[in-house]
Design a protein around this motif. Structure first.
Motif, PDB file in Angstrom:
ATOM      1  N   TYR A 163       0.938  -1.166   0.063  1.00 10.97           N
ATOM      2  CA  TYR A 163       0.046  -0.115   0.099  1.00 10.97           C
ATOM      3  C   TYR A 163       0.947   1.263   0.074  1.00 10.97           C
ATOM      4  O   TYR A 163       0.412   2.354  -0.529  1.00 10.97           O
ATOM      5  CB  TYR A 163      -0.819  -0.129   1.151  1.00 10.97           C
ATOM      6  N   THR A 166       1.668   2.193  -3.625  1.00 12.70           N
ATOM      7  CA  THR A 166       0.440   2.687  -4.193  1.00 12.70           C
ATOM      8  C   THR A 166       0.277   4.177  -3.804  1.00 12.70           C
ATOM      9  O   THR A 166       0.001   5.156  -4.765  1.00 12.70           O
ATOM     10  CB  THR A 166      -0.826   2.042  -4.045  1.00 12.70           C
ATOM     11  N   PHE A 256      -6.002   2.273  -1.651  1.00 17.72           N
ATOM     12  CA  PHE A 256      -6.098   2.136  -3.216  1.00 17.72           C
ATOM     13  C   PHE A 256      -6.870   3.030  -3.801  1.00 17.72           C
ATOM     14  O   PHE A 256      -6.461   3.439  -4.861  1.00 17.72           O
ATOM     15  CB  PHE A 256      -6.473   0.570  -3.388  1.00 17.72           C
ATOM     16  N   LEU A 260      -5.577   5.803  -6.728  1.00 19.85           N
ATOM     17  CA  LEU A 260      -5.860   5.100  -8.024  1.00 19.85           C
ATOM     18  C   LEU A 260      -6.882   6.398  -8.453  1.00 19.85           C
ATOM     19  O   LEU A 260      -6.398   6.853  -9.632  1.00 19.85           O
ATOM     20  CB  LEU A 260      -6.892   4.046  -7.863  1.00 19.85           C
ATOM     21  N   VAL A 295      -0.882   0.016 -13.304  1.00 24.65           N
ATOM     22  CA  VAL A 295      -1.555   0.340 -11.676  1.00 24.65           C
ATOM     23  C   VAL A 295      -3.081  -0.167 -11.895  1.00 24.65           C
ATOM     24  O   VAL A 295      -3.325  -1.127 -10.913  1.00 24.65           O
ATOM     25  CB  VAL A 295      -1.638   1.828 -11.552  1.00 24.65           C
ATOM     26  N   PHE A 299      -3.304  -3.684  -9.538  1.00 20.01           N
ATOM     27  CA  PHE A 299      -3.609  -3.695  -8.190  1.00 20.01           C
ATOM     28  C   PHE A 299      -5.151  -3.705  -8.157  1.00 20.01           C
ATOM     29  O   PHE A 299      -5.690  -3.935  -7.204  1.00 20.01           O
ATOM     30  CB  PHE A 299      -3.247  -2.355  -7.759  1.00 20.01           C
TER      31      PHE A 299
END
Length: 387
Positions: A163, A166, A256, A260, A295, A299
């Motif tokens: 994490y 990300t 996430f 994102l 990505v 993920f």
């Protein structure tokens, strides 16, 4: 705050989860009740795994697993395919991230983008370094031989650094957005000190997400007489029942979904600006699209399955999904192999620095220029930016 303080702080931050694991660690004698069984607890924050039934034999608590789940647990997917993927990630990610971190730390000027990329390399490297434990565990048929403390530590490091990656990818996208879409505003915001503070916040945030993993027992012997000790993959069913959706929604959203959304917004804006600037930025646009694709592809599956898995109020409803979650989790670690090649090795100057150092030629040329091109829209330092 000076950027030189960042490496020291992030080493301390990434070890936070490990320290907490040892602080919360209690052996079986401290956790058992008078009847030799573990007390039922509302293990909020403990990730759900295959549901096991507690069985106390000779003052030792075993987890009994139904034949259906046992077949899934010991299938070729988890005992062969998953550790093979982890082995691939380790063999590629360790030298790729190690070399990239070395070049970034010693040969590149400390610009904001450099600091973000250094932290990303550290997060990917730490994730790769815990993989040998998981590789051994899965190849041994889900038999954890390293003890409870290391089970908590490895699990916390694995999820924490995943994490963290990300979140750092979101920081890098925001840095590119400011440099290209908001070049005048970025002059007053983008600085090594600001980048260092943001990285510190990311490390602490990622460490806080792993706190539940360090506060609860993670390893149990499986089925009396089997000789197997599972780590994190099978947990007591009575500790998994309940409506814990809000807890795991928070983890998925913070670790996430929000990163994102930031990545999608920032890179979409960057692509629009570069596309309007002409064909000379076509290579940068292609790289940006590649980042977005990697990505989303790597993920999204694991986090989507995680959310579905925890959305059922019972421990058994979506138990079969856990196997596919384990597989998608292994696939997501491929990002640690992809990152170095997208962010570092696509740069001609970055490759030249490595070649010159390895060939021991023109050492004086390895020092980074003092002038920066990052303030020019569409351009970053050739060695530290994908743009």
């Amino acid at each position: 705050m000076q950027s030189s303080c960042s490496p020291i702080f992030l080493l301390v931050s990434c070890l936070l989860a490990g320290c907490l694991a040892l602080m919360y660690y209690d052996d079986d004698t401290n956790n058992t009740g008078e009847d030799g069984t573990f007390p039922t607890s509302n293990a909020s924050g403990m990730p759900r795994s295959f549901p096991g039934q507690k069985v106390s034999i000779n003052n030792t608590t075993y987890l009994s697993l139904d034949d259906e789940f046992k077949m899934l647990l010991l299938s070729w997917v988890s005992t062969s395919l998953v550790p093979s993927l982890y082995t691939l990630v380790f063999l590629v990610g360790l030298p790729a991230n190690g070399l990239a971190l070395w070049v970034l730390a010693t040969k590149i000027q400390r610009l904001p983008s450099t600091i973000f990329l250094m932290n990303l390399a550290v997060a990917d490297l730490l994730l790769v370094l815990v993989l040998p434990f998981r590789i051994s565990y899965y190849f041994l048929g889900h038999n954890w031989i390293f003890g409870e403390a290391l089970c908590r530590l490895v699990t916390a490091f694995f999820y924490g650094n995943m994490y963290c990656s990300t979140l750092l990818l979101a920081c890098i996208s925001l840095d590119r957005y400011l440099a290209i879409v908001q070049p005048f505003f970025s002059r007053s915001v983008r600085s090594p000190a600001f980048a260092s503070c943001l990285c510190m916040a990311v490390w602490l945030g990622a460490a806080s997400l792993t706190l539940p993993l360090t506060a609860h027992k993670q390893s149990y012997p499986l089925n009396y007489g089997s000789g197997l000790v599972v780590c994190h993959d099978v947990l007591p069913e009575d500790e998994q029942t309940g409506h814990f959706l809000s807890i795991f929604v928070c983890v998925v959203v913070v670790g996430f979904v929000l990163p994102l959304l930031v990545i999608l917004f920032c890179y979409s804006s960057v692509i629009c600006v570069l596309a309007a600037s002409g064909k000379r930025y076509s290579h940068a646009i292609k790289l940006t699209v590649l980042v977005l694709a990697s990505v989303v592809a790597l993920f999204t599956p694991s986090n989507f399955l995680l959310l579905i898995h925890y959305s059922d109020p019972t421990a058994r409803g979506f138990g079969a999904l856990y196997l596919w979650y384990v597989l998608s989790l292994a696939i997501s670690t491929l990002n640690s192999c992809v990152d170095p090649f997208i962010y570092y090795y696509v740069s001609e100057e970055f490759r030249d620095k490595i070649k010159r150092k390895l060939c021991r030629q023109d050492r004086s040329a390895l020092t980074a220029p003092k002038t920066s091109r990052e303030d020019i829209p569409g351009l970053g330092t050739r060695s530290t930016s994908l743009l």
